[in-house]
Design a protein around this motif. Structure first.
Motif, PDB file in Angstrom:
ATOM      1  N   GLN A  41      40.109  41.142  30.015  1.00  0.00           N
ATOM      2  CA  GLN A  41      40.464  40.989  31.058  1.00  0.00           C
ATOM      3  C   GLN A  41      40.216  39.850  31.644  1.00  0.00           C
ATOM      4  N   THR A  42      40.581  38.505  31.961  1.00  0.00           N
ATOM      5  CA  THR A  42      41.001  36.898  31.986  1.00  0.00           C
ATOM      6  C   THR A  42      39.948  37.277  34.163  1.00  0.00           C
ATOM      7  N   THR A  43      39.146  36.970  34.690  1.00  0.00           N
ATOM      8  CA  THR A  43      38.672  37.327  35.908  1.00  0.00           C
ATOM      9  C   THR A  43      38.145  35.295  35.898  1.00  0.00           C
ATOM     10  N   HIS A  44      37.835  35.815  37.135  1.00  0.00           N
ATOM     11  CA  HIS A  44      36.615  34.534  37.504  1.00  0.00           C
ATOM     12  C   HIS A  44      36.044  34.657  39.604  1.00  0.00           C
ATOM     13  N   ASP A  45      34.538  34.948  39.167  1.00  0.00           N
ATOM     14  CA  ASP A  45      33.988  35.361  40.635  1.00  0.00           C
ATOM     15  C   ASP A  45      34.559  36.924  40.427  1.00  0.00           C
ATOM     16  N   PRO A  46      34.324  37.881  40.243  1.00  0.00           N
ATOM     17  CA  PRO A  46      34.781  39.200  40.354  1.00  0.00           C
ATOM     18  C   PRO A  46      34.288  39.807  41.057  1.00  0.00           C
ATOM     19  N   THR A  47      34.682  40.734  42.314  1.00  0.00           N
ATOM     20  CA  THR A  47      33.934  42.383  42.946  1.00  0.00           C
ATOM     21  C   THR A  47      34.464  42.847  42.482  1.00  0.00           C
ATOM     22  N   ILE A  48      33.919  44.166  41.650  1.00  0.00           N
ATOM     23  CA  ILE A  48      34.191  45.426  41.615  1.00  0.00           C
ATOM     24  C   ILE A  48      33.554  46.894  42.165  1.00  0.00           C
ATOM     25  N   LEU A  49      35.130  47.762  42.368  1.00  0.00           N
ATOM     26  CA  LEU A  49      34.463  49.107  43.467  1.00  0.00           C
ATOM     27  C   LEU A  49      34.208  49.622  42.419  1.00  0.00           C
ATOM     28  N   ARG A  50      33.938  51.015  43.123  1.00  0.00           N
ATOM     29  CA  ARG A  50      34.939  52.222  42.145  1.00  0.00           C
ATOM     30  C   ARG A  50      34.977  53.589  43.075  1.00  0.00           C
ATOM     31  N   VAL A  51      36.373  53.546  43.477  1.00  0.00           N
ATOM     32  CA  VAL A  51      36.820  54.760  44.648  1.00  0.00           C
ATOM     33  C   VAL A  51      37.015  55.609  43.400  1.00  0.00           C
ATOM     34  N   GLY A  52      36.795  56.680  43.549  1.00  0.00           N
ATOM     35  CA  GLY A  52      37.562  58.162  43.009  1.00  0.00           C
ATOM     36  C   GLY A  52      36.780  57.805  41.808  1.00  0.00           C
ATOM     37  N   ASP A  53      37.559  58.170  40.953  1.00  0.00           N
ATOM     38  CA  ASP A  53      37.320  57.871  39.320  1.00  0.00           C
ATOM     39  C   ASP A  53      38.001  56.615  39.020  1.00  0.00           C
ATOM     40  N   GLU A  54      38.519  55.709  40.407  1.00  0.00           N
ATOM     41  CA  GLU A  54      39.741  54.531  39.625  1.00  0.00           C
ATOM     42  C   GLU A  54      38.407  53.147  39.760  1.00  0.00           C
ATOM     43  N   TYR A  55      39.130  52.355  39.009  1.00  0.00           N
ATOM     44  CA  TYR A  55      37.782  51.388  39.452  1.00  0.00           C
ATOM     45  C   TYR A  55      38.399  50.201  39.858  1.00  0.00           C
ATOM     46  N   TYR A  56      38.593  49.229  40.806  1.00  0.00           N
ATOM     47  CA  TYR A  56      39.605  47.621  41.677  1.00  0.00           C
ATOM     48  C   TYR A  56      38.791  46.911  41.483  1.00  0.00           C
ATOM     49  N   LEU A  57      38.762  45.802  40.874  1.00  0.00           N
ATOM     50  CA  LEU A  57      38.423  44.203  40.568  1.00  0.00           C
ATOM     51  C   LEU A  57      39.288  43.565  41.893  1.00  0.00           C
ATOM     52  N   TYR A  58      38.445  43.026  42.347  1.00  0.00           N
ATOM     53  CA  TYR A  58      39.167  41.557  42.770  1.00  0.00           C
ATOM     54  C   TYR A  58      38.460  40.525  42.107  1.00  0.00           C
ATOM     55  N   HIS A  59      40.070  39.161  42.324  1.00  0.00           N
ATOM     56  CA  HIS A  59      39.002  38.397  41.913  1.00  0.00           C
ATOM     57  C   HIS A  59      40.088  36.991  41.804  1.00  0.00           C
ATOM     58  N   VAL A  60      39.704  35.686  41.178  1.00  0.00           N
ATOM     59  CA  VAL A  60      40.420  34.482  42.244  1.00  0.00           C
ATOM     60  C   VAL A  60      42.028  34.655  41.979  1.00  0.00           C
ATOM     61  N   GLY A  61      42.512  34.508  41.910  1.00  0.00           N
ATOM     62  CA  GLY A  61      43.939  34.011  42.290  1.00  0.00           C
ATOM     63  C   GLY A  61      45.074  33.618  43.249  1.00  0.00           C
ATOM     64  N   GLU A  62      45.953  33.442  43.110  1.00  0.00           N
ATOM     65  CA  GLU A  62      47.419  33.287  44.315  1.00  0.00           C
ATOM     66  C   GLU A  62      46.626  34.545  45.262  1.00  0.00           C
ATOM     67  N   HIS A  63      46.510  34.460  46.404  1.00  0.00           N
ATOM     68  CA  HIS A  63      46.330  35.998  47.169  1.00  0.00           C
ATOM     69  C   HIS A  63      45.737  36.547  47.133  1.00  0.00           C
ATOM     70  N   ILE A  64      44.483  36.118  46.426  1.00  0.00           N
ATOM     71  CA  ILE A  64      43.316  37.222  45.416  1.00  0.00           C
ATOM     72  C   ILE A  64      44.540  38.755  44.515  1.00  0.00           C
ATOM     73  N   PHE A  65      43.778  38.320  43.997  1.00  0.00           N
ATOM     74  CA  PHE A  65      43.873  39.539  41.939  1.00  0.00           C
ATOM     75  C   PHE A  65      43.987  40.568  42.528  1.00  0.00           C
ATOM     76  N   ILE A  66      44.447  41.985  42.503  1.00  0.00           N
ATOM     77  CA  ILE A  66      43.804  43.092  42.513  1.00  0.00           C
ATOM     78  C   ILE A  66      45.081  43.944  41.015  1.00  0.00           C
ATOM     79  N   HIS A  67      43.237  44.641  40.692  1.00  0.00           N
ATOM     80  CA  HIS A  67      43.281  44.861  39.012  1.00  0.00           C
ATOM     81  C   HIS A  67      43.005  46.759  39.068  1.00  0.00           C
ATOM     82  N   THR A  68      42.821  47.729  38.429  1.00  0.00           N
ATOM     83  CA  THR A  68      42.912  48.663  38.536  1.00  0.00           C
ATOM     84  C   THR A  68      42.034  49.719  37.018  1.00  0.00           C
ATOM     85  N   ALA A  69      41.444  50.339  36.982  1.00  0.00           N
ATOM     86  CA  ALA A  69      40.687  50.571  35.619  1.00  0.00           C
ATOM     87  C   ALA A  69      40.281  52.598  35.605  1.00  0.00           C
TER      88      ALA A  69
END
Length: 410
Positions: free
Chosen positions: A90-118
């Motif tokens: 997964q491409t990313t730069h300066d990531p921050t990750i939260l776990r909410v329940g059984d889902e993981y949230y990835l926030y990182h540098v990108g236009e308006h701050i990208f959000i990914h889940t896994a």
């Protein structure tokens, strides 16, 4: 000819026992003045020392490049390599990750701050949108693609602290946005928390000597909120936030602490460097702070070295690329020290993870408590893929603690 040579070689009567033959008729080794012999011997000794020193420095740098601990050099039994990164592709730069329940949230540098889940740290990660709906409301820097977001949750509200800046300059600001859910679509941008370089409040210490990027916010067990930030210049600083978590506790007396610094410049300053763009004393390469807690200790993590705008034909010297270091303290306000007891403000710092194998220049790190395990996550480069900013990938390693110090695991 013989007489002339004798005249040139001698004056007065030679001491008893000296060779009285003319200089040109002596064996070759006797024709060399003694002072020359001494100078040649001294030169040879200096060359020998230089070669040995060069080999020692090369061993140190190569060991660092291979992922060895600097403090373990010279003890073959203690030298250990860093484990390979758990890669996610997964491409990313300066990531921050939260776990909410059984889902993981990835926030990182990108236009308006990208959000990914896994469904797990390993992925697969799916982009679900952006944190902001538009450019940051802060009229500074790269408003379209804020840097280094960090996201926390307090009493059901999610707070995203982000930075806007221009590369190499400290005319920067840290902003904050809030939402009642971790995903996209419901974030409100509150704007500036603090700023440096120019603007309201930037004339107050430590904003006069620091760079307001790479925010990390910690909520202590007592409910206090601490904003840690900083990049290059005078390093990492920390201030208390107000109860609303949207502004400093005090705008006139920040109660700031300097937590870490690289006192030595790792290169020459840009000839146009000034107090705003470029440090006239050279690059003091330390940034990306993050504070975690485990078993009575607060750990200050940071990235050391060079990460960005790298060139394949001119990479940093081995050991000066990004690496992940740490210090610890009984207090979230420091002072933080390494294993030897050296304060991080005085250049201390324990190397936890560095380049190894396909993993090059790891940094921009954070620590996620996942169940009963702390997980160190970061971005890194794979030189076989590319070393551009957009080539950075997400990696992670579980941590174990040995005598209270974190150690990355495979």
């Amino acid at each position: 000819m013989i007489v002339r040579a004798a005249h040139l070689s001698w004056s007065g009567v030679p001491p008893s026992g000296h060779d009285t033959r003319p200089w040109l008729l002596r064996p070759f080794w006797q024709q060399i003045p003694r002072r020359w012999i001494k100078m040649l011997a001294l030169l040879g000794l200096l060359c020998f020392i230089s070669v040995c020193l060069g080999l020692s420095i090369n061993q140190r740098d190569q060991a660092f490049a291979n992922g060895r601990k600097l403090q373990d050099l010279g003890n073959d039994q203690a030298v250990s390599h860093f484990p390979p990164s758990r890669q996610t592709h997964q491409t990313t730069h300066d990531p921050t990750i939260l776990r909410v329940g059984d889902e993981y949230y990835l926030y990182h540098v990108g236009e308006h701050i990208f959000i990914h889940t896994a469904p797990s740290m390993a992925g697969p990660w799916k982009r679900v949108g952006t944190l902001l709906d538009a450019n940051s409301v802060i009229p500074k820097g790269d408003r379209a693609a804020p840097w280094a977001p960090t996201v926390i949750t307090v009493d059901g509200t999610y707070y995203c602290y982000y930075s806007v800046s221009k590369a190499g300059c400290r005319d920067s600001a840290i902003g904050v946005a809030t939402s009642n859910s971790p995903g996209p679509g419901n974030w409100h941008d509150h704007g500036i928390v603090i700023q440096t370089g120019t603007g309201n409040g930037s004339d107050i210490h430590p904003y006069t000597v620091s760079n307001a990027i790479d925010p990390s916010t910690l909520i202590t067990p007592e409910g206090d909120a601490l904003l840690t930030y900083g990049s290059y210049w005078n390093g990492i600083f920390q201030i208390p936030l107000g109860k609303d978590l949207l502004s400093p506790r005090s705008t006139t007396d920040p109660d700031a602490r300097q937590l870490a610094w690289e006192p030595k410049s790792l290169g020459m300053p840009n000839r146009l460097a000034n107090t705003i763009c470029g440090d006239p004393t050279g690059p003091h390469a330390i940034e990306g702070a993050f504070i975690s807690y485990n078993a009575g200790w607060y750990y200050l993590w940071y990235s050391h070295g060079f990460c960005c705008n790298l060139k394949e034909d001119n990479l940093p010297p081995a050991g000066q690329e990004y690496s992940i270091r740490v210090g610890r303290s009984n207090s979230p306000r420091g002072p933080f020290t390494d294993k030897s007891g050296t304060d991080l403000v005085k250049g201390g710092g324990e190397l936890v993870y560095g380049s190894n194998g396909d993993t090059y220049a790891p940094g921009g790190q954070g620590v996620l408590r996942d169940g009963d395990t702390d997980v160190l996550y970061y971005h890194y480069l794979n030189k076989t893929v590319g070393i551009a900013f957009q080539d950075a990938l997400l990696g992670f390693n579980p941590l174990k603690y040995v005598d209270g110090w974190p150690v990355a695991q495979a």
